[in-house]
Design a protein around this motif. Structure first.
Motif, PDB file in Angstrom:
ATOM      1  N   ALA A 300       0.969  -1.210  -0.257  1.00 64.29           N
ATOM      2  CA  ALA A 300       0.028  -0.325   0.179  1.00 64.29           C
ATOM      3  C   ALA A 300       0.956   1.267   0.158  1.00 64.29           C
ATOM      4  O   ALA A 300       0.332   2.144  -0.710  1.00 64.29           O
ATOM      5  CB  ALA A 300      -0.649   0.078   1.178  1.00 64.29           C
ATOM      6  N   ILE A 301       2.174   1.416   0.559  1.00 66.01           N
ATOM      7  CA  ILE A 301       2.364   2.664   0.921  1.00 66.01           C
ATOM      8  C   ILE A 301       4.099   2.612  -0.085  1.00 66.01           C
ATOM      9  O   ILE A 301       4.404   3.476  -0.343  1.00 66.01           O
ATOM     10  CB  ILE A 301       3.571   2.357   2.697  1.00 66.01           C
ATOM     11  N   SER A 302       4.001   1.509  -1.081  1.00 70.63           N
ATOM     12  CA  SER A 302       5.153   1.089  -2.482  1.00 70.63           C
ATOM     13  C   SER A 302       4.421   2.442  -3.198  1.00 70.63           C
ATOM     14  O   SER A 302       2.847   2.186  -3.439  1.00 70.63           O
ATOM     15  CB  SER A 302       5.201   0.135  -2.406  1.00 70.63           C
ATOM     16  N   PRO A 303       4.765   2.829  -4.239  1.00 72.30           N
ATOM     17  CA  PRO A 303       4.692   4.399  -4.656  1.00 72.30           C
ATOM     18  C   PRO A 303       3.931   3.317  -5.924  1.00 72.30           C
ATOM     19  O   PRO A 303       4.757   2.421  -6.546  1.00 72.30           O
ATOM     20  CB  PRO A 303       5.402   5.315  -5.099  1.00 72.30           C
ATOM     21  N   ARG A 304       2.832   3.672  -6.891  1.00 73.09           N
ATOM     22  CA  ARG A 304       2.997   3.507  -7.972  1.00 73.09           C
ATOM     23  C   ARG A 304       3.323   3.623  -9.483  1.00 73.09           C
ATOM     24  O   ARG A 304       3.305   5.125  -9.882  1.00 73.09           O
ATOM     25  CB  ARG A 304       1.764   3.586  -8.595  1.00 73.09           C
ATOM     26  N   ARG A 305       4.461   3.255  -9.246  1.00 73.01           N
ATOM     27  CA  ARG A 305       5.875   3.817 -10.259  1.00 73.01           C
ATOM     28  C   ARG A 305       6.032   2.554 -11.158  1.00 73.01           C
ATOM     29  O   ARG A 305       6.537   1.150 -10.262  1.00 73.01           O
ATOM     30  CB  ARG A 305       6.494   4.303  -9.994  1.00 73.01           C
ATOM     31  N   PRO A 306       6.968   2.487 -12.505  1.00 73.27           N
ATOM     32  CA  PRO A 306       7.891   1.027 -12.682  1.00 73.27           C
ATOM     33  C   PRO A 306       9.216   0.309 -11.924  1.00 73.27           C
ATOM     34  O   PRO A 306       9.278  -0.518 -12.106  1.00 73.27           O
ATOM     35  CB  PRO A 306       8.459   1.534 -14.227  1.00 73.27           C
ATOM     36  N   GLN A 307       9.592   1.406 -11.017  1.00 70.49           N
ATOM     37  CA  GLN A 307      10.827   1.029 -10.162  1.00 70.49           C
ATOM     38  C   GLN A 307       9.941   0.311  -8.907  1.00 70.49           C
ATOM     39  O   GLN A 307      11.361  -0.497  -9.388  1.00 70.49           O
ATOM     40  CB  GLN A 307      11.527   2.661  -9.378  1.00 70.49           C
ATOM     41  N   SER A 308       8.737   0.474  -8.547  1.00 67.83           N
ATOM     42  CA  SER A 308       8.468  -0.560  -7.465  1.00 67.83           C
ATOM     43  C   SER A 308       8.508  -1.918  -7.736  1.00 67.83           C
ATOM     44  O   SER A 308       7.871  -2.915  -7.187  1.00 67.83           O
ATOM     45  CB  SER A 308       7.364   0.314  -6.474  1.00 67.83           C
TER      46      SER A 308
END
Length: 430
Positions: A300-308
């Motif tokens: 949930a706290i992981s950002p929504r981006r390709p690196q994640s």
């Protein structure tokens, strides 16, 4: 003179080709040396094609082959093997497993590389491959020893995750859906896609999973009884999740079993499921709930981006192993992406490097060293009775949590810092 020059050029060309292809040559030699062990116990190549033959003749899978508890789509995939002689099955399956393993390794490396701001140098990449292979070699060999199909499932999951990093939602949904149709546990990726608002990928997932699951019924309707997919739901998937447990003719997940390396398996070794059913269910619900809270919070706290996606995918693969009713050693090949991701990030995140090396060392000791021929059968049985593989997997969450929290703090620090610089620039202009 010309002959001498020609021989020198030929020698240089041969050396150049050897340097270029020496890794593939080494893989070929190792694969050839391991093949006799692969065919020693052809369990997979007897069970899987038998289920495909049952499907071809319109027979109920669980009645025709009680050992086949996998989704019917996998039986459909195995149809070409049903007509092959055993020796040809072994050769073909060995080649497919080897290709899937190499593909999974390369895809894990690619996905993990997307999580790095600065790509790894050539020397660092060599060390990454060495340590990742060291950490996962035993898990890869377990797939070959059992003639299992977990490498095929993993490569489908990784193809989906790789497509997600490249913003190709339809391909991402298709890869993850095919993995789920082959083996149910990748269904855990569907709520993740919805939570992270990858709606196109989620729609592709649902469509392709539904189609793949129903194709065996559309092409080979059972002669008697309900359809293949509904039977599998009623006799395997549902009972394994506590829905009408009496409907399972073969409840392979029940009871104490040192070869069940899931959270359920760990609880079963400490609480007598048969005589203390209520206590067992309460303990399992508590442990599963705590695990889901931890993993869910990190996602949930992981950002929504390709690196994640490397970290997100790793957490979901760990959840597949832990939450499954039955997890065998060969299933642990799914740790390939988590190991590659953590080793890669360990090269770059110096603030958590010490913690990461300690976590990876403990995981290696519990997952690999605690259960192999070198330590002996007695110690291996003791380690399995104390759920060493489960503990070695859970400890990885410590490092993942540290990396996610560290990245979150960096973003929170960077936002006000950027805002202050922007405000100062406006004042300077005024």
């Amino acid at each position: 003179m010309s002959v001498a020059l020609a021989s020198i050029n030929l020698s240089d060309n041969l050396r150049g080709h050897f340097r270029r292809y020496r890794v593939w040559l080494l893989i070929g030699l190792v694969a050839a040396a391991y093949y006799p062990r692969f065919v020693k116990l052809p369990a997979g190549m007897e069970t899987y094609p038998q289920a495909a033959a049952c499907l071809w003749h319109g027979q109920a899978l669980q009645a025709c082959d009680p050992g086949f508890t996998y989704p019917p789509f996998f039986a459909l995939v195995m149809l070409p093997f049903a007509v092959m002689p055993l020796w040809l099955r072994d050769v073909a399956w060995y080649g497919m497993t080897l290709a899937a393993t190499i593909g999974a390794f390369k895809l894990s490396e690619t996905i993990a590389g997307k999580s790095l701001v600065v790509p790894l140098a050539r020397a660092e990449l060599c060390w990454l491959r060495f340590f990742a292979l060291l950490l996962s070699a035993k898990l890869i060999l377990a797939v070959f020893e059992n003639q299992a199909y977990d490498a095929l499932v993993l490569v489908a999951v990784l193809l989906g995750l790789a497509a997600l990093t490249e913003d190709r939602p339809l391909a991402a949904g298709a890869g993850l859906a095919l993995a789920a149709a082959l083996k149910a546990t990748p269904l855990i990726f569907l709520p993740y896609l919805l939570w992270k608002r990858h709606f196109a990928a989620a729609a592709a997932f649902v469509s392709i999973y539904t189609l793949a699951s129903l194709v065996p019924d559309l092409l080979f309707a059972p002669v008697e009884g309900p359809g293949y997919f509904s039977t599998w739901l009623g006799e395997v998937a549902g009972p394994s999740l506590g829905i009408n447990p009496a409907g399972a003719p073969f409840a392979f997940w029940d009871g104490a079993n040192i070869l069940n390396h899931s959270l359920r398996g760990a609880i079963s070794l400490n609480v007598d499921e048969a005589h203390h059913r209520g206590l067992f269910e309460a303990a399992l619900a508590s442990v599963d709930g705590c695990f889901m809270v931890v993993v869910g919070t990190l996602l949930a706290i992981s950002p929504r981006r390709p690196q994640s996606i490397a970290i997100d995918g790793s957490l979901l693969l760990i959840a597949m192993l832990m939450l499954s009713p039955m997890t065998s050693r060969s299933h642990y090949v799914a740790l390939l992406l988590p190991y590659v991701t953590l080793v890669a990030l360990n090269w770059r995140d110096q603030r958590t490097a010490g913690l990461g090396r300690a976590v990876l060392t403990i995981s290696f000791a519990l997952v690999t060293l605690a259960g192999n021929d070198a330590v002996g059968e007695a110690f291996t049985v003791w380690a399995y009775r104390h759920s060493a593989m489960v503990l070695g997997t859970l400890v990885l969450l410590i490092y993942f949590a540290s990396l996610v929290i560290s990245a979150l703090r960096q973003e929170q620090f960077a936002a006000p810092h950027y805002a202050n610089k922007f405000s100062l620039s406006l004042r300077g202009r005024g």
